[in-house]
Design a protein around this motif. Structure first.
Motif, PDB file in Angstrom:
ATOM      1  N   ILE A 154     -62.996 -10.514 -58.642  1.00 12.83           N
ATOM      2  CA  ILE A 154     -62.139  -9.388 -58.986  1.00 12.83           C
ATOM      3  C   ILE A 154     -62.517  -8.907 -60.378  1.00 12.83           C
ATOM      4  CG2 ILE A 154     -60.145  -9.783 -57.507  1.00 12.83           C
ATOM      5  CD1 ILE A 154     -58.839 -11.263 -59.769  1.00 12.83           C
ATOM      6  N   THR A 200     -52.824 -17.932 -65.083  1.00 10.42           N
ATOM      7  CA  THR A 200     -52.038 -17.004 -64.256  1.00 10.42           C
ATOM      8  C   THR A 200     -50.641 -17.562 -64.000  1.00 10.42           C
ATOM      9  OG1 THR A 200     -52.737 -17.892 -62.113  1.00 10.42           O
ATOM     10  CG2 THR A 200     -54.148 -16.219 -63.089  1.00 10.42           C
ATOM     11  N   VAL A 201     -50.537 -18.872 -63.906  1.00 13.68           N
ATOM     12  CA  VAL A 201     -49.208 -19.458 -63.705  1.00 13.68           C
ATOM     13  C   VAL A 201     -48.396 -19.308 -64.987  1.00 13.68           C
ATOM     14  CG1 VAL A 201     -47.925 -21.478 -62.955  1.00 13.68           C
ATOM     15  CG2 VAL A 201     -50.245 -21.126 -62.122  1.00 13.68           C
ATOM     16  N   LYS A 225     -48.548 -17.030 -67.076  1.00 17.04           N
ATOM     17  CA  LYS A 225     -48.112 -15.657 -67.215  1.00 17.04           C
ATOM     18  C   LYS A 225     -46.949 -15.310 -66.261  1.00 17.04           C
ATOM     19  CE  LYS A 225     -49.643 -10.985 -67.423  1.00 17.04           C
ATOM     20  NZ  LYS A 225     -50.395 -10.145 -68.273  1.00 17.04           N
ATOM     21  N   HIS A 226     -47.042 -15.793 -65.039  1.00 11.30           N
ATOM     22  CA  HIS A 226     -46.081 -15.321 -64.042  1.00 11.30           C
ATOM     23  C   HIS A 226     -44.936 -16.290 -63.755  1.00 11.30           C
ATOM     24  CE1 HIS A 226     -48.677 -11.955 -63.475  1.00 11.30           C
ATOM     25  NE2 HIS A 226     -49.693 -12.742 -63.244  1.00 11.30           N
ATOM     26  N   ASN A 227     -45.084 -17.538 -64.186  1.00 13.89           N
ATOM     27  CA  ASN A 227     -44.004 -18.497 -63.963  1.00 13.89           C
ATOM     28  C   ASN A 227     -44.107 -19.612 -65.012  1.00 13.89           C
ATOM     29  OD1 ASN A 227     -42.090 -20.260 -62.989  1.00 13.89           O
ATOM     30  ND2 ASN A 227     -42.665 -19.968 -60.845  1.00 13.89           N
ATOM     31  N   LEU A 258     -42.703 -23.202 -64.373  1.00  8.80           N
ATOM     32  CA  LEU A 258     -43.538 -23.960 -63.439  1.00  8.80           C
ATOM     33  C   LEU A 258     -44.793 -24.457 -64.150  1.00  8.80           C
ATOM     34  CD1 LEU A 258     -44.249 -24.937 -60.572  1.00  8.80           C
ATOM     35  CD2 LEU A 258     -45.313 -22.717 -60.161  1.00  8.80           C
ATOM     36  N   ARG A 313     -37.349 -27.322 -56.500  1.00 11.28           N
ATOM     37  CA  ARG A 313     -37.836 -25.958 -56.454  1.00 11.28           C
ATOM     38  C   ARG A 313     -38.158 -25.563 -55.008  1.00 11.28           C
ATOM     39  NH1 ARG A 313     -42.893 -23.909 -56.865  1.00 11.28           N
ATOM     40  NH2 ARG A 313     -42.953 -21.812 -57.752  1.00 11.28           N
ATOM     41  N   ARG A 314     -38.712 -26.493 -54.277  1.00  9.45           N
ATOM     42  CA  ARG A 314     -39.069 -26.228 -52.880  1.00  9.45           C
ATOM     43  C   ARG A 314     -37.866 -25.979 -51.993  1.00  9.45           C
ATOM     44  NH1 ARG A 314     -43.847 -25.337 -51.524  1.00  9.45           N
ATOM     45  NH2 ARG A 314     -45.432 -26.375 -52.748  1.00  9.45           N
ATOM     46  N   PRO A 327     -37.567 -18.266 -53.047  1.00  8.35           N
ATOM     47  CA  PRO A 327     -38.391 -18.014 -51.871  1.00  8.35           C
ATOM     48  C   PRO A 327     -39.433 -19.120 -51.581  1.00  8.35           C
ATOM     49  CG  PRO A 327     -39.212 -16.760 -53.734  1.00  8.35           C
ATOM     50  CD  PRO A 327     -38.035 -17.530 -54.222  1.00  8.35           C
ATOM     51  N   VAL A 328     -39.548 -20.117 -52.472  1.00  6.77           N
ATOM     52  CA  VAL A 328     -40.580 -21.129 -52.239  1.00  6.77           C
ATOM     53  C   VAL A 328     -40.299 -21.879 -50.937  1.00  6.77           C
ATOM     54  CG1 VAL A 328     -41.869 -23.029 -53.263  1.00  6.77           C
ATOM     55  CG2 VAL A 328     -40.708 -21.411 -54.730  1.00  6.77           C
ATOM     56  N   ILE A 338     -41.880 -20.459 -47.796  1.00  5.94           N
ATOM     57  CA  ILE A 338     -43.313 -20.595 -47.537  1.00  5.94           C
ATOM     58  C   ILE A 338     -43.720 -22.067 -47.409  1.00  5.94           C
ATOM     59  CG2 ILE A 338     -44.067 -18.407 -48.560  1.00  5.94           C
ATOM     60  CD1 ILE A 338     -44.783 -19.934 -51.102  1.00  5.94           C
ATOM     61  N   ALA A 358     -60.344 -26.700 -56.458  1.00  7.87           N
ATOM     62  CA  ALA A 358     -59.832 -25.728 -57.426  1.00  7.87           C
ATOM     63  C   ALA A 358     -60.962 -25.046 -58.201  1.00  7.87           C
ATOM     64  CB  ALA A 358     -58.867 -26.398 -58.389  1.00  7.87           C
ATOM     65  N   ASN A 414     -62.046 -21.103 -57.698  1.00  7.04           N
ATOM     66  CA  ASN A 414     -61.837 -20.235 -58.852  1.00  7.04           C
ATOM     67  C   ASN A 414     -63.115 -19.535 -59.276  1.00  7.04           C
ATOM     68  OD1 ASN A 414     -59.269 -19.766 -60.102  1.00  7.04           O
ATOM     69  ND2 ASN A 414     -59.069 -21.982 -60.276  1.00  7.04           N
ATOM     70  N   ARG A 433     -63.609 -16.247 -57.567  1.00  5.39           N
ATOM     71  CA  ARG A 433     -62.871 -15.112 -58.122  1.00  5.39           C
ATOM     72  C   ARG A 433     -63.578 -14.517 -59.340  1.00  5.39           C
ATOM     73  NH1 ARG A 433     -56.719 -15.830 -59.881  1.00  5.39           N
ATOM     74  NH2 ARG A 433     -57.514 -17.758 -60.732  1.00  5.39           N
TER      75      ARG A 433
END
Ligand code: SF4
Ligand code: SF4
Lengths: 236, 418
Positions: free
Chosen positions: A43, A63-64, A66-68, A71, A127-128, A132-133, A136, A227, A231, A234
């Motif tokens: 990307i 990225t984690v 930044k967004h959570n 976690l 958390r699970r 919404p976790v 999924i 991992a 990665n 990407r």
């Protein structure tokens, strides 16, 4: 009873490691033999050098963060703790000068490492159970967390007993005798380990750890090995 | 579903399992970080619109048939049999995903949900359960590649009619020069347009203004094979253009404003004797080299730009459109937070091509996009993709944004100083 203890502490350990090692290697070889994807999967904007960003993505999980962020904190704590636990277990074989750069008493971390891992696992588990976790998640996700939690809790209890309650029957020397006998294929379980008051904890710890090792190659825990290459895709 | 059909479908599944795909299927930890990445989920927070949830629908079938656990202990990973029901779920998952790959920016592993959805799409094609219209369109494209002679006359006549419009609008000197050259061997640049005057006329004006030695492709750029997720058809449609480019010995193939066409051509055509570029790149180059000049006063009011996913995040064309816009306006407004996180317009993955049928979903699922656009306070919304343009126009209407939705090429053409 002691026969069962022995079975868990010796043959099952061998079986677990065999499945873990052979399983992981076979699965990796199988995947490496499948054809490469014909096009780039990166990307943009491009980040150079790609391998450095792939490394940072893998080990720092930006990225984690930044967004959570919450976690991320627990993920870092947990994975850090796992790393220290692995080191701690290696030191149950013998002293490594490398690990003693920061002088410490075996088992590393004054009992706090296991605690950190256990708390993080509880966080992941709770958390699970929340959306919404939860939506999924599949059974595997819960099984693995529970299994790891049990492994960690029984393992840590022995450490805590020695550290915080001065329990000294089962000590580092006994572990070293036991573990050396295992890797030299002359299995021998010292009496302190087989017959002491805390033996059942050790046996439970080893039992759950064995199961964990045996499901490892067939579960999502393979992300340990995947991992980095994934990665890298990407980052191009 | 009978055993034979299932076997055939699993064969198709197997054909998709290369290394990257296997990593993607094996690695997801269902951590949920991708939850808020998807514009569909953001606009309609339902679990089925979470990237990992969609992927898991494919993954469950993978576990059932391609992993030991599916046989030994299916409930462990909730492995699922491939049934008619499963096909319906696959349809819902794949055709509510626009393949924008925004989730890939969020995922700690960079798992490509679009690629996982390509399995779903292929299975649907195999089961003849895909949106028929897309296959039909793909087949038409392929047919055209086979019998080019048959289409040639009509095409050339169409082009003649367009030439007149170019001359009128831009008052170009037409003497001795073809305004829209076709089939020119040895041209430098082959321009692949879409069926539609808006994709040809402005581009022709700019090429001529820049003095480009160009030729127009017989074929339209759009790749319906890619939309419907049929690798064979995708390749056949692509090859028509590759062959034409080789036959005419061009140095560069320039793809019009079509995101999928650009990405497919750029990334899938392999090593060729020509370069692949997007028309946006080419225009930026003309400006940089001083081959065209633009009049900044042509467009009034603040301008924003929507990055088409397949061109920007997935194709790497991020700077060029911004460079062009610097020459078109003094009031450029970037969308927040930044282009990397640009929301999909909501029309990708074949959804716009499905037209009315998907309109309701497209409008609902792109609410966040409409908000993102509105927040810029821009009067003009530029973009560089046919699909995005159609979808943004629809959003503009639906959410009463009151914007002027423009193609970047048209803006360049309209602002030409000749
Ligand atoms: S962020 Fe990645 S690993 Fe996490 S659930 Fe989504 S796809 Fe899976
Ligand atoms: S590719 Fe885009 S539409 Fe599809 S799941 Fe990811 S974010 Fe959503």
């Amino acid at each position: 009873m002691h026969t069962i203890y022995y079975l868990v502490l010796v043959p099952m350990v061998y079986a677990a490691f065999a499945v873990f090692i052979v399983g992981s290697i076979v699965r990796m070889i199988k995947i490496l033999r499948t054809p490469k994807h014909p096009t780039t999967l990166q990307i943009f904007p491009k980040k150079e050098p790609a391998w450095l960003h792939a490394l940072s993505d893998t080990f720092l999980m930006p990225t984690v963060l930044k967004h959570n962020p919450l976690l991320w904190v627990f993920l870092v704590l947990f994975h850090g703790a796992v790393l220290l636990l692995v080191i701690g277990h290696l030191e149950l074989f013998s002293d490594f000068a490398l690990f003693q750069i920061i002088p410490h008493e075996v088992f590393i971390g004054k009992g706090l490492v296991g605690l950190t891992a256990a708390v993080s696992l509880l966080y992941f588990l709770f958390r699970r159970f929340t959306s919404p976790v939860r939506d999924i998640s599949v059974a595997e996700d819960y099984y693995l967390l529970i299994l790891l939690f049990l492994t960690v809790i029984f393992g840590s209890e022995m450490d805590w007993a020695r550290r915080w309650y001065d329990y000294d029957v089962m000590g580092v020397d006994a572990y070293r005798t036991y573990l050396w006998s295992l890797i030299t294929f002359q299995p021998q379980v010292p009496d302190e380990i087989l017959f002491s008051g805390h033996s059942f904890m050790l046996v439970l710890h080893v039992f759950f750890a064995n199961i964990f090792l045996m499901v490892f190659p067939f579960s999502k825990i393979m992300h340990t090995f995947f991992a980095l290459p994934v990665n890298k895709l990407r980052r191009g | 579903m009978d055993a034979k059909t299932r076997d055939d479908l699993l064969q198709l599944f197997q054909s998709k399992l290369n290394r990257a795909m296997t990593y993607y299927l094996e690695t997801c930890t269902r951590c949920g970080v991708c939850t808020t990445a998807c514009h569909v989920y953001q606009s309609m927070p339902q679990a089925k619109y979470i990237a990992a949830y969609r992927a898991e629908i494919v993954r469950r079938i993978y576990k059932k048939y391609f992993k030991g656990q599916g046989k030994v202990w299916p409930s462990y990973g909730e492995a699922k049999e491939l049934t008619e029901m499963a096909l319906e779920e696959l349809y819902e998952a794949a055709y509510s995903c626009t393949g924008c790959r925004r989730c890939m920016v969020y995922c700690p592993f960079g798992i490509d949900t679009q690629m996982i959805m390509s399995i779903a799409k292929l299975l649907l094609v195999g089961a003849h359960a895909e949106p028929e219209i897309l296959t039909l369109l793909a087949d038409t494209s392929i047919e055209k590649g086979k019998s080019i002679e048959f289409f040639k006359e009509g095409f050339l006549q169409g082009v003649k009619n367009l030439e007149q419009q170019v001359v009128e609008k831009w008052k170009l000197e037409a003497e001795g020069k073809t305004v829209i050259p076709v089939d020119v061997e040895g041209a430098d640049l082959l321009y692949v347009a879409l069926a539609g005057a808006h994709s040809i006329i402005p581009a022709a004006a700019v090429f001529n203004a820049a003095g480009e030695n160009w030729t127009l492709s017989f074929f339209e750029a759009v790749n319906f094979g890619a939309f419907v997720g049929d690798p064979t058809k995708t390749k056949l449609i692509l090859d028509r253009i590759v062959n034409e480019a080789k036959r005419l010995k061009v140095k560069e193939v320039c793809i019009c404003e079509c995101g999928t066409a650009y990405r497919v051509m750029k990334q899938l055509s392999g090593k060729q004797p020509f370069e692949v570029s997007s028309v946006t790149e080419v225009h930026a180059r003309y400006i940089r080299e001083g081959r065209i000049k633009l009049d900044k006063s042509r467009f009034q009011g603040p301008v924003t730009y929507h990055d088409p996913c397949q061109i920007a995040r997935n194709g790497g064309i991020l700077e060029e459109p911004r460079y062009i816009l610097q020459h078109l306006t003094d009031d450029y407004r970037e969308m927040a937070p930044d282009p990397r996180y640009n929301y999909c317009c909501g029309g990708g993955g074949g959804l716009v091509a499905l037209g009315e049928e998907t309109l309701d979903f497209r409008m609902k699922s792109a609410r966040v996009k409409a908000e993102q656009v509105q927040k810029t306070g821009a009067a003009i919304l530029a973009t560089a993709c046919e699909n995005c343009h159609t979808q943004l126009e629809n959003l503009n209407h639906h959410y009463k944004l009151g914007m002027n939705v423009q193609f970047l090429t048209s803006m360049v053409a309209d602002a030409l100083v000749i």
